[in-house]
Design a protein around this motif. Structure first.
Motif, PDB file in Angstrom:
ATOM      1  N   GLY A 249      10.591   2.248 -15.138  1.00  0.00           N
ATOM      2  CA  GLY A 249      11.327   1.002 -15.350  1.00  0.00           C
ATOM      3  C   GLY A 249      12.822   1.204 -15.197  1.00  0.00           C
ATOM      4  O   GLY A 249      13.528   0.339 -14.656  1.00  0.00           O
ATOM      5  N   GLY A 250      13.307   2.355 -15.683  1.00  0.00           N
ATOM      6  CA  GLY A 250      14.723   2.654 -15.539  1.00  0.00           C
ATOM      7  C   GLY A 250      15.159   2.711 -14.092  1.00  0.00           C
ATOM      8  O   GLY A 250      16.282   2.311 -13.742  1.00  0.00           O
ATOM      9  N   ALA A 251      14.281   3.202 -13.209  1.00  0.00           N
ATOM     10  CA  ALA A 251      14.617   3.264 -11.779  1.00  0.00           C
ATOM     11  C   ALA A 251      14.806   1.858 -11.210  1.00  0.00           C
ATOM     12  O   ALA A 251      15.720   1.615 -10.400  1.00  0.00           O
ATOM     13  CB  ALA A 251      13.518   4.001 -11.019  1.00  0.00           C
ATOM     14  N   PRO A 524       9.691   1.988  -8.144  1.00  0.00           N
ATOM     15  CA  PRO A 524      10.040   3.071  -9.071  1.00  0.00           C
ATOM     16  C   PRO A 524       9.847   4.452  -8.451  1.00  0.00           C
ATOM     17  O   PRO A 524      10.633   5.360  -8.681  1.00  0.00           O
ATOM     18  CB  PRO A 524       9.079   2.861 -10.238  1.00  0.00           C
ATOM     19  CG  PRO A 524       8.662   1.445 -10.160  1.00  0.00           C
ATOM     20  CD  PRO A 524       8.676   1.087  -8.703  1.00  0.00           C
ATOM     21  N   GLU A 525       8.782   4.590  -7.680  1.00  0.00           N
ATOM     22  CA  GLU A 525       8.540   5.817  -6.928  1.00  0.00           C
ATOM     23  C   GLU A 525       8.312   5.401  -5.485  1.00  0.00           C
ATOM     24  O   GLU A 525       7.416   4.606  -5.195  1.00  0.00           O
ATOM     25  CB  GLU A 525       7.325   6.564  -7.469  1.00  0.00           C
ATOM     26  CG  GLU A 525       7.073   7.903  -6.807  1.00  0.00           C
ATOM     27  CD  GLU A 525       5.889   8.652  -7.419  1.00  0.00           C
ATOM     28  OE1 GLU A 525       5.431   9.627  -6.788  1.00  0.00           O
ATOM     29  OE2 GLU A 525       5.419   8.241  -8.502  1.00  0.00           O
ATOM     30  N   GLN A 526       9.127   5.934  -4.588  1.00  0.00           N
ATOM     31  CA  GLN A 526       9.093   5.471  -3.200  1.00  0.00           C
ATOM     32  C   GLN A 526       8.145   6.288  -2.324  1.00  0.00           C
ATOM     33  O   GLN A 526       7.552   5.744  -1.393  1.00  0.00           O
ATOM     34  CB  GLN A 526      10.519   5.513  -2.635  1.00  0.00           C
ATOM     35  CG  GLN A 526      11.448   4.523  -3.349  1.00  0.00           C
ATOM     36  CD  GLN A 526      12.919   4.822  -3.120  1.00  0.00           C
ATOM     37  OE1 GLN A 526      13.331   5.984  -3.132  1.00  0.00           O
ATOM     38  NE2 GLN A 526      13.715   3.784  -2.933  1.00  0.00           N
ATOM     39  N   VAL A 527       8.005   7.564  -2.638  1.00  0.00           N
ATOM     40  CA  VAL A 527       7.180   8.447  -1.816  1.00  0.00           C
ATOM     41  C   VAL A 527       6.373   9.372  -2.723  1.00  0.00           C
ATOM     42  O   VAL A 527       6.920   9.977  -3.648  1.00  0.00           O
ATOM     43  CB  VAL A 527       8.042   9.305  -0.861  1.00  0.00           C
ATOM     44  CG1 VAL A 527       7.153  10.214  -0.007  1.00  0.00           C
ATOM     45  CG2 VAL A 527       8.930   8.425   0.018  1.00  0.00           C
ATOM     46  N   ARG A 528       5.090   9.495  -2.470  1.00  0.00           N
ATOM     47  CA  ARG A 528       4.226  10.479  -3.142  1.00  0.00           C
ATOM     48  C   ARG A 528       3.739  11.457  -2.072  1.00  0.00           C
ATOM     49  O   ARG A 528       3.124  11.029  -1.082  1.00  0.00           O
ATOM     50  CB  ARG A 528       3.044   9.788  -3.837  1.00  0.00           C
ATOM     51  CG  ARG A 528       2.061  10.721  -4.521  1.00  0.00           C
ATOM     52  CD  ARG A 528       2.636  11.453  -5.728  1.00  0.00           C
ATOM     53  NE  ARG A 528       3.036  10.557  -6.808  1.00  0.00           N
ATOM     54  CZ  ARG A 528       2.228  10.173  -7.805  1.00  0.00           C
ATOM     55  NH1 ARG A 528       0.979  10.609  -7.853  1.00  0.00           N
ATOM     56  NH2 ARG A 528       2.702   9.376  -8.759  1.00  0.00           N
ATOM     57  N   ILE A 529       4.018  12.741  -2.271  1.00  0.00           N
ATOM     58  CA  ILE A 529       3.629  13.788  -1.310  1.00  0.00           C
ATOM     59  C   ILE A 529       2.348  14.441  -1.816  1.00  0.00           C
ATOM     60  O   ILE A 529       2.293  14.934  -2.948  1.00  0.00           O
ATOM     61  CB  ILE A 529       4.752  14.832  -1.156  1.00  0.00           C
ATOM     62  CG1 ILE A 529       6.067  14.126  -0.797  1.00  0.00           C
ATOM     63  CG2 ILE A 529       4.380  15.855  -0.093  1.00  0.00           C
ATOM     64  CD1 ILE A 529       7.289  14.947  -1.074  1.00  0.00           C
ATOM     65  N   ILE A 530       1.320  14.456  -0.963  1.00  0.00           N
ATOM     66  CA  ILE A 530      -0.012  14.881  -1.376  1.00  0.00           C
ATOM     67  C   ILE A 530      -0.485  16.042  -0.498  1.00  0.00           C
ATOM     68  O   ILE A 530      -0.894  15.831   0.653  1.00  0.00           O
ATOM     69  CB  ILE A 530      -1.001  13.700  -1.298  1.00  0.00           C
ATOM     70  CG1 ILE A 530      -0.533  12.560  -2.217  1.00  0.00           C
ATOM     71  CG2 ILE A 530      -2.412  14.144  -1.657  1.00  0.00           C
ATOM     72  CD1 ILE A 530      -1.305  11.278  -2.049  1.00  0.00           C
ATOM     73  N   PRO A 531      -0.411  17.275  -0.998  1.00  0.00           N
ATOM     74  CA  PRO A 531      -0.952  18.406  -0.229  1.00  0.00           C
ATOM     75  C   PRO A 531      -2.477  18.382  -0.258  1.00  0.00           C
ATOM     76  O   PRO A 531      -3.081  18.042  -1.272  1.00  0.00           O
ATOM     77  CB  PRO A 531      -0.393  19.623  -0.959  1.00  0.00           C
ATOM     78  CG  PRO A 531      -0.126  19.159  -2.349  1.00  0.00           C
ATOM     79  CD  PRO A 531       0.208  17.705  -2.272  1.00  0.00           C
ATOM     80  N   GLN A 571      -2.256   4.986  -5.120  1.00  0.00           N
ATOM     81  CA  GLN A 571      -2.564   3.591  -4.823  1.00  0.00           C
ATOM     82  C   GLN A 571      -2.510   2.729  -6.080  1.00  0.00           C
ATOM     83  O   GLN A 571      -2.018   1.602  -6.048  1.00  0.00           O
ATOM     84  CB  GLN A 571      -3.941   3.495  -4.170  1.00  0.00           C
ATOM     85  CG  GLN A 571      -3.990   4.028  -2.744  1.00  0.00           C
ATOM     86  CD  GLN A 571      -5.401   4.086  -2.179  1.00  0.00           C
ATOM     87  OE1 GLN A 571      -6.380   4.254  -2.924  1.00  0.00           O
ATOM     88  NE2 GLN A 571      -5.516   3.957  -0.862  1.00  0.00           N
ATOM     89  N   LEU A 572      -3.023   3.265  -7.192  1.00  0.00           N
ATOM     90  CA  LEU A 572      -3.002   2.508  -8.444  1.00  0.00           C
ATOM     91  C   LEU A 572      -1.580   2.242  -8.917  1.00  0.00           C
ATOM     92  O   LEU A 572      -1.317   1.221  -9.562  1.00  0.00           O
ATOM     93  CB  LEU A 572      -3.793   3.257  -9.526  1.00  0.00           C
ATOM     94  CG  LEU A 572      -5.317   3.297  -9.329  1.00  0.00           C
ATOM     95  CD1 LEU A 572      -5.970   4.192 -10.368  1.00  0.00           C
ATOM     96  CD2 LEU A 572      -5.912   1.888  -9.385  1.00  0.00           C
ATOM     97  N   LEU A 573      -0.661   3.143  -8.601  1.00  0.00           N
ATOM     98  CA  LEU A 573       0.746   2.960  -8.956  1.00  0.00           C
ATOM     99  C   LEU A 573       1.500   2.146  -7.907  1.00  0.00           C
ATOM    100  O   LEU A 573       2.701   1.918  -8.045  1.00  0.00           O
ATOM    101  CB  LEU A 573       1.425   4.315  -9.160  1.00  0.00           C
ATOM    102  CG  LEU A 573       1.015   5.079 -10.429  1.00  0.00           C
ATOM    103  CD1 LEU A 573       1.612   6.473 -10.428  1.00  0.00           C
ATOM    104  CD2 LEU A 573       1.454   4.313 -11.681  1.00  0.00           C
ATOM    105  N   LYS A 574       0.813   1.729  -6.864  1.00  0.00           N
ATOM    106  CA  LYS A 574       1.365   0.883  -5.804  1.00  0.00           C
ATOM    107  C   LYS A 574       2.592   1.523  -5.144  1.00  0.00           C
ATOM    108  O   LYS A 574       3.585   0.858  -4.829  1.00  0.00           O
ATOM    109  CB  LYS A 574       1.703  -0.514  -6.353  1.00  0.00           C
ATOM    110  CG  LYS A 574       0.493  -1.239  -6.953  1.00  0.00           C
ATOM    111  CD  LYS A 574       0.848  -2.616  -7.462  1.00  0.00           C
ATOM    112  CE  LYS A 574      -0.324  -3.289  -8.168  1.00  0.00           C
ATOM    113  NZ  LYS A 574      -1.399  -3.681  -7.256  1.00  0.00           N
ATOM    114  N   ILE A 575       2.519   2.830  -4.926  1.00  0.00           N
ATOM    115  CA  ILE A 575       3.604   3.558  -4.266  1.00  0.00           C
ATOM    116  C   ILE A 575       3.600   3.197  -2.777  1.00  0.00           C
ATOM    117  O   ILE A 575       2.557   3.251  -2.130  1.00  0.00           O
ATOM    118  CB  ILE A 575       3.440   5.073  -4.476  1.00  0.00           C
ATOM    119  CG1 ILE A 575       3.517   5.397  -5.982  1.00  0.00           C
ATOM    120  CG2 ILE A 575       4.493   5.859  -3.710  1.00  0.00           C
ATOM    121  CD1 ILE A 575       3.105   6.806  -6.334  1.00  0.00           C
TER     122      ILE A 575
END
Length: 623
Positions: A249-251, A524-531, A571-575
């Motif tokens: 939320g702060g972001a 709030p989070e723009q990119v999620r990197i998934i190895p 996906q659940l966090l809608k990133i």
């Protein structure tokens, strides 16, 4: 530009409103429409069914509203779901009876005799006879004609309109929705009534579509999304109405404040900061204590001095303006602040982020001459519209709130000449610039007229998002002045404005507006990197470091979960963007981009960075 606000016309209501421009036409169309008459008639039919079930019930008001109708009852017991089923079944039987709605004008005494056992109706009759206020407390311009409507065995105090006969109502397109509590006349000191809500449409297909929209709305509720997306929370030990913002939320707050600072700098605002509390003398001087005391937290006393936590920023901004001599050459002076304010909203009025007790307000005060007023006032509205275009807000209404002479010296500053003058100035500014608005009496600020911008969220919630207020009282109270071109002292006018409301209300609105799927710049989070495997963890961390060096909110998911589970979490966090990286991507210096909308493509890291920076820098709405 669209409108959605509707006057609530119904049993015993005479709602007077001056409407201007194309906004009023939509309102008039609804009030004159057949579906409005259907819904209003259904409220009477429902009241008949309730009175048959509870012969000693006392009934209050039953207007048609947007998408439906309701009626308030004083009943001997709490209604159950089974009661609603019974009432709805009986309504459909009444509808099939082909009953005429018959209007009859009556005197106040005749009305009292008809409703002699109905105390709420008797109270309404008194107000209508005096020509003072309708049942919502809205002032009446003139003494109204009192009328009743009859159908079957039921009679109600009502101005109409209704259908001619119940055969015009499709019983398969009527449904009772829920029961809630409602204080008589909205006053918590009055009895609590039971309000039955219903909806009615022309066809069963329209009803089915409406019910589907309601289910969709539940998914967008900001209280639900705020928890699921880890945006904010409330805690009992901290207190109701005092939100805690998580890092996510702060972001969002940081991005909105960054936007406001950029826009306000462009429009010539200067930023200030003021303390969270002040001495009682400040609020006595401003006049807020006499007019606003019930909404302020109680004072604290230290060393014989009483202090209040601030409910608004304006008195402190006035002090900054008054801190040195001012010339006409400096005007307009525009002071802006994201100041934290505290207001003691009643417990029953608290509602998620929309009504809170601690709020960070996008506040500003413009000090200008009368000659500069129109340009400055309209400039604020243009700033609203620029924000609305950015956020894709299309459903809004400009509402001009004016005073009422009966409130002078009580609800409003007692200066009728300045009220007339400033209200005319606002109307002229709006009319000269072709800005549509509706005018509502008796809703001004205590110090002057105002424009409130009503918005409607994607799930139909309607509230004030922005405000633009004229203040002719505070300049005199704070002895504000400037030296004009003639070398004489002159009082400035003050414009209070808050185009982005508070962080709390705006984010609550945007959660519902975007269904939690914020555009990239605001996410709030723009990119999620998934190895794909642990072997790519180091590459994922390298990507995270590079993106964070560019001030991108990126996180590498190095948990032990499988790739598909990690994708599901994102996906659940809608990133907006997921970067899936395996051995091939690591060797090639590339990423497999999965967008939130389901599209996929392989890009080099440089190509992805360029795409990302373009979306963020332009605050693009699309991915």
């Amino acid at each position: 530009m669209q409108t959605f606000a509707r006057p609530r016309l119904g049993a015993g209501v005479l709602f007077q409103v001056k409407e201007v421009g194309m906004l009023s036409k939509a309102q008039e169309r609804y009030e004159d429409s057949h579906i409005f008459r259907v819904r209003h008639s259904c409220s009477h039919i429902m009241a008949q069914a309730v009175l048959e079930l509870f012969p000693n019930a006392k009934y209050a008001i039953g207007p048609a509203i947007e998408d439906g109708f309701y009626y308030d009852f004083d009943l001997p017991r709490t209604l159950t779901p089974e009661d609603l089923e019974h009432i709805e079944k009986r309504m459909k039987e009444i509808i099939k009876g082909n009953h005429d709605f018959i209007r009859q004008e009556v005197s106040a005494e005749e009305a009292r005799q008809i409703f002699k056992d109905q105390p709420y109706k008797l109270e309404l009759i008194d107000g209508l006879e005096k020509g003072e206020v309708d049942e919502d407390g809205n002032p009446l311009e003139e003494k109204p004609v009192i009328s009743i409507y009859k159908h079957d065995k039921f009679v109600d105090l009502c101005r109409g309109p209704h259908v001619a006969n119940t055969r015009e109502i499709n019983p398969k397109a009527v449904k009772l929705m829920q029961v809630s509590g409602a204080y008589w006349r909205g006053d918590e000191h009055n009895p609590m009534l039971q309000r039955i809500y219903g909806t009615a449409w022309e066809t069963p297909e329209e009803l089915e579509q409406y019910l589907w929209r309601l289910e969709e709305a539940k998914k967008r509720d900001h209280r639900k999304l705020g928890k699921e997306l880890d945006i904010y929370l409330f805690d009992d030990e901290i207190g109701p109405g005092l939100p805690l913002w998580t890092p996510r939320g702060g972001a969002i707050i940081e991005e909105i404040e960054k936007l406001a600072k950029e826009m306000e700098f462009k429009y010539g605002y200067e930023r200030v900061r003021t303390p969270h509390l002040a001495k009682e003398d400040l609020y006595l001087r401003s006049g807020h204590l006499p007019y606003y005391a019930e909404s302020m937290y109680p004072p604290m006393e230290l060393e014989g001095v009483r202090y209040y936590v601030k409910p608004m920023n304006c008195p402190m901004h006035h002090k900054i303006f008054a801190s040195k001599p001012r010339s006409y050459r400096e005007l307009p002076v525009r002071l802006a602040e994201y100041g934290t304010c505290y207001r003691y909203e009643k417990s029953g009025e608290l509602f998620g982020l929309m009504r809170v007790r601690s709020m960070q307000m996008n506040d500003s005060h413009i000090y200008c001459s009368e000659e500069q007023f129109e340009q400055e006032f309209v400039g604020v509205i243009h700033l609203y519209l620029e924000y609305f275009r950015l956020f894709g807000i299309q459903d809004y209404l400009m509402r001009l709130s004016t005073h009422h002479p009966r409130g002078l010296g009580k609800k409003y500053v007692n200066n009728p000449e300045l009220w007339r003058k400033t209200e005319d100035m606002v109307r002229k500014a709006l009319d000269n610039n072709g800005i549509p608005y509706v005018e509502i009496a008796d809703e001004a600020a205590f110090y002057g007229p105002k424009i409130d911008v009503q918005v409607k969220s994607a799930i139909g919630r309607e509230f004030t998002l922005a405000t633009n207020q004229v203040d002719f009282a505070q300049p005199e109270r704070f002895d504000l002045k400037f030296i004009n071109e003639k070398g004489e002292e002159e009082r400035p006018l003050i414009i209070h404005r808050a185009p982005l409301s508070t962080h709390e209300r705006l984010i609550g609105f945007l959660l519902e507006h975007y269904a939690g799927a914020f555009p990239v710049w605001l996410s709030p989070e723009q990119v999620r990197i998934i190895p794909i495997t642990d072997a790519q963890n180091e590459y994922a961390k390298q990507l995270e470091r590079r993106l964070r060096a560019l001030e991108v909110r990126a996180t590498a998911d190095l948990d032990s979960d499988r790739m598909n589970a990690k994708i599901r979490k994102a996906q659940l966090l809608k990133i907006p963007y997921m970067l899936v990286v395996g051995e091939r991507e690591a060797q090639a210096g590339a990423v497999a981009l999965r967008k939130r909308d389901g599209t996929q493509q392989t890009l080099s890291v440089d190509e992805f960075v360029a795409l990302l920076q373009e979306k963020i820098s332009t605050r693009a709405a699309d991915l």
